[in-house]
Design a protein around this motif. Sequence first.
Motif, mmCIF file in Angstrom:
data_model
loop_
_atom_site.group_PDB
_atom_site.id
_atom_site.type_symbol
_atom_site.label_atom_id
_atom_site.label_comp_id
_atom_site.label_asym_id
_atom_site.label_seq_id
_atom_site.Cartn_x
_atom_site.Cartn_y
_atom_site.Cartn_z
ATOM 1 N N TYR A 1 1.257 -3.384 -1.874
ATOM 2 C CA TYR A 1 0.173 -2.957 -2.678
ATOM 3 C C TYR A 1 -0.496 -3.497 -0.613
ATOM 4 N N LYS B 1 -3.163 -2.483 0.639
ATOM 5 C CA LYS B 1 -4.152 -2.667 0.827
ATOM 6 C C LYS B 1 -4.805 -4.215 0.300
ATOM 7 N N CYS B 2 -4.199 -4.987 -0.640
ATOM 8 C CA CYS B 2 -4.354 -5.572 -1.366
ATOM 9 C C CYS B 2 -5.660 -6.592 -0.206
ATOM 10 N N THR B 3 -6.205 -7.079 -1.464
ATOM 11 C CA THR B 3 -7.430 -8.195 -0.555
ATOM 12 C C THR B 3 -8.421 -9.179 -1.809
ATOM 13 N N PHE C 1 4.070 -7.642 -1.142
ATOM 14 C CA PHE C 1 3.052 -7.665 -1.243
ATOM 15 C C PHE C 1 2.793 -6.047 -0.357
ATOM 16 N N THR D 1 -9.207 -11.136 -7.995
ATOM 17 C CA THR D 1 -7.995 -10.684 -6.817
ATOM 18 C C THR D 1 -7.727 -9.065 -7.691
ATOM 19 N N ARG D 2 -8.160 -8.346 -6.624
ATOM 20 C CA ARG D 2 -7.317 -6.912 -6.600
ATOM 21 C C ARG D 2 -6.968 -6.107 -5.957
ATOM 22 N N PRO D 3 -5.228 -5.597 -6.732
ATOM 23 C CA PRO D 3 -5.074 -5.167 -5.145
ATOM 24 C C PRO D 3 -5.608 -3.481 -4.689
ATOM 25 N N ARG E 1 -5.080 -8.914 5.219
ATOM 26 C CA ARG E 1 -3.829 -8.354 5.362
ATOM 27 C C ARG E 1 -2.533 -8.509 6.523
ATOM 28 N N LEU F 1 -0.353 -11.092 4.837
ATOM 29 C CA LEU F 1 0.384 -10.526 3.471
ATOM 30 C C LEU F 1 1.455 -10.893 2.585
#
Length: 300
Positions: A270, A272-274, A266, A295-297, A259, A262
């Motif tokens: 997104y 909270k993209c991780t 993003f 990868t799941r946003p 985070r 990022l």
Amino acid sequence: MPNDGSRLCSAHFISGKQSRNPLSPDYVPSVFPDTTSPDKKRKRTALERFEKREALKLRRRENAAKETAAQALMTLQTEALEKVQMEQDLQEEAAETLLSLQVHQPSMSCQSAQQASTSTSSPSDTVSAASIELECRRLLEENHHLKETVEHLSLSENSFKDDDKVKFCTGLPSLTLLQTVLQEISPFLNTHPKAVLSKFQQLLMTLMYLRLNLCNQDLAYRFNVNCSTVSRTVNSVIDVLYARLVPMAVFWPEREELRKTLPIVFRSVYPKCTVKSQWNDQVTKGPSRKHTPVTRPGIP
């Protein structure tokens, strides 16, 4: 009547220009104001089919040329190896014959004693023994040189002592790293007693396949095996590399570190993209190239 100086607009050809191939629909003009739309569509379809056929013929000619070149190269290499091996056998036989003759000759100390005790010894015997000894040394040196040449031409572990050669063939920077990779995956490679390829050759074939983009037939010529052996070996070693090296070489950062780094785009869309790793599932289910990190946003 049209003459040599006559010109025709490119709009009368389907592709916009004339083709020099008599089989092409654009060899002659066919698009005129009275041509209906269905006729134009049909002619355009015929042109597309013609271009596809020509492209397929070109690919087939290129593949045939590559296979012919690879086969010719392998034939030359095989003939060179056979010639070197034949010369090596002849040199070994000559060296053994000369050594047997040298054994029956009196030693230098005995000759010195005989010369000191008697003055009837012939100097030609001494010259003959010295010439035989020189010839024997020359043949032994030539035999050693031929062995080094054969070993250099073979795709064995001893022929990959140069880091530049290792980097070109495998993409790895040094021989030390190649040996480390081999040591890590060695227990999981094919260990059948009748295996044609050694563990080093299995890894080398796979890395050459990935690095140099060689076809199976070319690798089959180089390693003197069948195409099916090449395909089976490459697929097996890739699975082992994926299962053994990817978990060790790929490290996923923690969520907080991700985070912090990022991209701005993003962060706004997104925040909270991780990344969620699935290696734990792979360890229980066994090696498979279908399981990849996802990868799941938006994962909290």
